[in-house]
Every structure is written in structure tokens, then in C-alpha cells.
Design a protein around this motif. Sequence first.
Motif: not given
Length: 127
Positions: A21-23, A28-29, A31-36
Motif C-alpha cells: 500500500e505504501v511502497l 511515494f517514490w 515525492d521523494r525523488l524530485p523530477g522522477v
Amino acid sequence: MPMLDVTDETLVVATPEQVREVLCEESFWEDRLPGVRLRCIDDRDELGKRWSVHGAMRGSAEVWLEPWLDAVVVHVFWQVDLADGHRPSARVRRRYAVDLKAHVAAVKDRLEAGRAPGTPRAGQAGE
């Protein structure tokens, strides 16, 4: 060979559904890796997801969920090149690996909150 080849394994005492549900959410990703940006290329339900990676990085990513007793071994793979073609330094490659581990560890901490170390996940005692 990709310029960034990051692999991580983390044991999370939770159900595969809780971890997924999260990973396995693209946001999720992203938001943590801008521009991806991620595009799902293989949704394996409770076993995880594979993506093609676009934007600031290009390549592939995967979260493989391996059930183990009352937990899940979370395998995360990032095999990408920087879109600008630059080869990242060893320091930058290490930073990506450390950050990836920190993101997964934060999910582990959240899903295991309130569980004493060494005890089964909630609902598993006596089963």
C-alpha cells in the motif's frame, strides 16, 4: 551498466498488503525523488511492482515483496542513469543508496509502531 545501481533489502514485520500500500505507490517514490516519474510495467499484486523510470532519471525500478513468516522482506532495486548524461560521483551514488534505505526504514518504523522488538506482528500471537 546503469550509472546508479542501488539495491536494498529490509525486513518489515507487516503484511505484504500493508507494505504494498505504501511502497508500491508511484507517488511515494515520486515525492521523494524530485523530477522522477514512474510508469508501471509489471504489477505483481502482493509480490510488488516494476516500473520504467522517466524524467530526471531514466531506467528501471522495482519493489519485490517476499513474504517471510509474519513479515515481508522488501527488496528495492533502482537501476538508472541521470537524464542529463552526467556520471554521478561515488559520494552522490552513496547518497542515493542512503536516502533509499532511509525511505524504506521510515515505512518500516511506521508499520511496526507499537510492536515490541522480537514479538510477532499484531494478530499473529498464538497462531
